[in-house]
Design a protein around this motif. Structure first.
Motif, PDB file in Angstrom:
ATOM      1  N   ILE A 298      10.672   1.685  -4.174  1.00  0.00           N
ATOM      2  CA  ILE A 298      12.241   1.834  -3.569  1.00  0.00           C
ATOM      3  C   ILE A 298      13.263   2.369  -4.756  1.00  0.00           C
ATOM      4  O   ILE A 298      13.895   3.479  -4.509  1.00  0.00           O
ATOM      5  N   GLY A 299      12.990   1.889  -5.911  1.00  0.00           N
ATOM      6  CA  GLY A 299      13.732   2.441  -7.120  1.00  0.00           C
ATOM      7  C   GLY A 299      13.622   3.973  -7.413  1.00  0.00           C
ATOM      8  O   GLY A 299      14.359   4.556  -7.737  1.00  0.00           O
ATOM      9  N   LEU A 300      12.183   4.097  -7.364  1.00  0.00           N
ATOM     10  CA  LEU A 300      11.903   5.459  -7.448  1.00  0.00           C
ATOM     11  C   LEU A 300      12.398   6.484  -6.880  1.00  0.00           C
ATOM     12  O   LEU A 300      13.148   7.686  -7.035  1.00  0.00           O
ATOM     13  N   ILE A 301      12.425   6.040  -5.610  1.00  0.00           N
ATOM     14  CA  ILE A 301      12.968   6.881  -4.391  1.00  0.00           C
ATOM     15  C   ILE A 301      14.472   7.224  -4.509  1.00  0.00           C
ATOM     16  O   ILE A 301      14.963   8.275  -4.490  1.00  0.00           O
ATOM     17  N   ALA A 302      14.976   6.001  -4.552  1.00  0.00           N
ATOM     18  CA  ALA A 302      16.468   6.004  -4.758  1.00  0.00           C
ATOM     19  C   ALA A 302      17.034   6.767  -5.931  1.00  0.00           C
ATOM     20  O   ALA A 302      18.142   7.109  -5.887  1.00  0.00           O
TER      21      ALA A 302
ATOM     22  N   ASP B 297       6.148  14.224  11.019  1.00  0.00           N
ATOM     23  CA  ASP B 297       7.319  14.009  11.548  1.00  0.00           C
ATOM     24  C   ASP B 297       7.915  12.636  10.789  1.00  0.00           C
ATOM     25  O   ASP B 297       9.192  12.496  10.822  1.00  0.00           O
ATOM     26  N   ALA B 298       7.159  11.679  10.240  1.00  0.00           N
ATOM     27  CA  ALA B 298       7.791  10.528   9.825  1.00  0.00           C
ATOM     28  C   ALA B 298       6.821  10.107   8.866  1.00  0.00           C
ATOM     29  O   ALA B 298       5.614  10.355   8.536  1.00  0.00           O
ATOM     30  N   MET B 299       7.553   9.124   7.858  1.00  0.00           N
ATOM     31  CA  MET B 299       6.739   8.552   6.638  1.00  0.00           C
ATOM     32  C   MET B 299       6.977   6.961   6.743  1.00  0.00           C
ATOM     33  O   MET B 299       8.228   6.758   6.848  1.00  0.00           O
ATOM     34  N   VAL B 300       5.990   6.050   6.714  1.00  0.00           N
ATOM     35  CA  VAL B 300       6.074   4.621   6.604  1.00  0.00           C
ATOM     36  C   VAL B 300       5.724   4.210   5.317  1.00  0.00           C
ATOM     37  O   VAL B 300       4.504   4.622   5.131  1.00  0.00           O
ATOM     38  N   ILE B 301       6.453   3.292   4.536  1.00  0.00           N
ATOM     39  CA  ILE B 301       6.023   2.985   3.341  1.00  0.00           C
ATOM     40  C   ILE B 301       5.911   1.166   3.578  1.00  0.00           C
ATOM     41  O   ILE B 301       6.979   0.714   3.847  1.00  0.00           O
ATOM     42  N   VAL B 302       4.722   0.839   3.851  1.00  0.00           N
ATOM     43  CA  VAL B 302       4.578  -0.484   4.300  1.00  0.00           C
ATOM     44  C   VAL B 302       3.403  -1.508   3.450  1.00  0.00           C
ATOM     45  O   VAL B 302       2.309  -0.785   3.673  1.00  0.00           O
ATOM     46  N   PRO B 303       3.607  -2.073   2.908  1.00  0.00           N
ATOM     47  CA  PRO B 303       4.827  -2.774   2.240  1.00  0.00           C
ATOM     48  C   PRO B 303       5.437  -2.051   1.109  1.00  0.00           C
ATOM     49  O   PRO B 303       4.559  -1.113   0.429  1.00  0.00           O
ATOM     50  N   ALA B 304       6.681  -1.956   1.032  1.00  0.00           N
ATOM     51  CA  ALA B 304       7.497  -1.043  -0.031  1.00  0.00           C
ATOM     52  C   ALA B 304       7.691  -2.070  -1.146  1.00  0.00           C
ATOM     53  O   ALA B 304       8.436  -2.962  -1.041  1.00  0.00           O
ATOM     54  N   SER B 305       7.071  -1.610  -2.319  1.00  0.00           N
ATOM     55  CA  SER B 305       7.440  -2.428  -3.624  1.00  0.00           C
ATOM     56  C   SER B 305       8.955  -2.064  -4.253  1.00  0.00           C
ATOM     57  O   SER B 305       9.529  -0.893  -3.706  1.00  0.00           O
TER      58      SER B 305
ATOM     59  N   PRO C  70      10.420  -3.376   2.948  1.00  0.00           N
ATOM     60  CA  PRO C  70      10.224  -4.094   1.699  1.00  0.00           C
ATOM     61  C   PRO C  70       9.842  -5.635   2.180  1.00  0.00           C
ATOM     62  O   PRO C  70      10.213  -5.979   3.388  1.00  0.00           O
ATOM     63  N   ARG C  71       9.353  -6.492   1.250  1.00  0.00           N
ATOM     64  CA  ARG C  71       9.302  -7.817   1.430  1.00  0.00           C
ATOM     65  C   ARG C  71       9.492  -8.646   0.343  1.00  0.00           C
ATOM     66  O   ARG C  71       9.533 -10.055   0.597  1.00  0.00           O
ATOM     67  N   GLU C  72      10.141  -8.169  -0.755  1.00  0.00           N
ATOM     68  CA  GLU C  72      10.467  -9.025  -1.638  1.00  0.00           C
ATOM     69  C   GLU C  72      11.692  -9.908  -1.286  1.00  0.00           C
ATOM     70  O   GLU C  72      12.569  -9.506  -0.440  1.00  0.00           O
ATOM     71  N   THR C  73      11.610 -10.844  -2.142  1.00  0.00           N
ATOM     72  CA  THR C  73      12.892 -11.896  -1.754  1.00  0.00           C
ATOM     73  C   THR C  73      12.881 -12.925  -2.930  1.00  0.00           C
ATOM     74  O   THR C  73      11.765 -13.178  -3.442  1.00  0.00           O
ATOM     75  N   PRO C  74      14.068 -13.398  -3.615  1.00  0.00           N
ATOM     76  CA  PRO C  74      15.363 -12.887  -3.125  1.00  0.00           C
ATOM     77  C   PRO C  74      15.597 -11.442  -3.534  1.00  0.00           C
ATOM     78  O   PRO C  74      15.142 -10.908  -4.586  1.00  0.00           O
TER      79      PRO C  74
ATOM     80  N   GLY D  60       2.323  -1.946  -4.051  1.00  0.00           N
ATOM     81  CA  GLY D  60       2.127  -3.049  -4.484  1.00  0.00           C
ATOM     82  C   GLY D  60       3.171  -4.028  -4.325  1.00  0.00           C
ATOM     83  O   GLY D  60       3.623  -5.036  -5.325  1.00  0.00           O
ATOM     84  N   SER D  61       3.294  -4.322  -3.097  1.00  0.00           N
ATOM     85  CA  SER D  61       4.174  -5.633  -2.756  1.00  0.00           C
ATOM     86  C   SER D  61       3.109  -6.560  -1.784  1.00  0.00           C
ATOM     87  O   SER D  61       2.032  -5.809  -1.061  1.00  0.00           O
ATOM     88  N   SER D  62       3.423  -7.668  -1.858  1.00  0.00           N
ATOM     89  CA  SER D  62       2.543  -8.747  -0.629  1.00  0.00           C
ATOM     90  C   SER D  62       2.907  -8.066   0.707  1.00  0.00           C
ATOM     91  O   SER D  62       3.936  -7.462   1.091  1.00  0.00           O
ATOM     92  N   GLY D  63       1.949  -8.018   1.487  1.00  0.00           N
ATOM     93  CA  GLY D  63       1.910  -7.815   2.828  1.00  0.00           C
ATOM     94  C   GLY D  63       1.079  -6.688   3.273  1.00  0.00           C
ATOM     95  O   GLY D  63       1.086  -5.987   4.396  1.00  0.00           O
TER      96      GLY D  63
END
Length: 195
Positions: free
Chosen positions: A96-100, A84-92, A126-130, A11-14
């Motif tokens: 990111i916090g849950l995985i970290a 072989d790989a996973m892509v999270i796009v966009p990553a909210s 990720p797309r978030e800023t700042p 749920g991030s823009s993009g």
């Protein structure tokens, strides 16, 4: 060599970047083993692209099986069924916090943690800023765990002429870190040809 991937759309823009990534993945003949969509992504789809939940499901099902973030019966919930790989796009930032933090409370975070345990490629876009200290710390944790962080940023050395050109730059950078050769943007040093 990357031959199969899973894609999570959070749920991030993009959303447009995610859709283009899937389109290019198909043309690059990557096997898409599953697409995970969070509730937030459904909200973004409606707001940004005018796509209903059903409309987004229908569009995505043309690429692969689609799962919601609460579907823990999905094959991607298990370490024994990871691509072989996973892509999270966009990553909210939430994802990111849950995985970290090692919290497998969503299908996306559970699958991403499995990918990291298996030492396969995890790309987080990720797309978030700042970005504050907490967000940057979580991204650093992911990078230290082996994830590749590919922020969806703008680049102007490619001489973009449209939003699609900017989207292709973000998509191309994701493929670059996956090591999959696609030609969707002009790399630094390539000749510019006015079209």
């Amino acid at each position: 060599m990357i031959k199969s991937i899973s894609v999570a759309i959070t749920g991030s823009s993009g959303l447009r970047v995610a859709l283009r990534f899937l389109e290019v993945s198909k043309s690059a003949e990557l096997e898409i083993k599953g697409i995970i969509v969070s509730d937030g992504a459904f909200n973004v789809a409606l707001h940004e692209e005018g796509l209903s939940r059903e409309g987004l499901f229908k569009m995505l099902s043309g690429y692969s099986k689609v799962y919601t973030d609460s579907d823990f019966e999905a094959p991607l919930a298990s370490s024994s069924n990871q691509p072989d790989a996973m892509v999270i796009v966009p990553a909210s930032i939430k994802t990111i916090g849950l995985i970290a933090s090692g919290i497998p409370s969503t299908l996306t975070s559970r699958a991403a943690l499995a990918i990291l345990r298996l030492r396969r490629k995890l790309v987080v876009a990720p797309r978030e800023t700042p970005l504050g200290v907490v967000e940057l710390s979580n991204m650093l944790k992911l990078a230290r765990a082996g994830a590749l962080i590919v922020p969806m940023t703008l680049a102007f050395y490619t001489k973009p002429k449209s939003i699609d050109d900017l989207v292709d730059f973000a998509v191309g950078k994701i493929f670059d870190v996956l090591g999959v050769e696609v030609r969707v943007y002009r790399r630094w040093g390539e000749d510019y040809v006015e079209s």
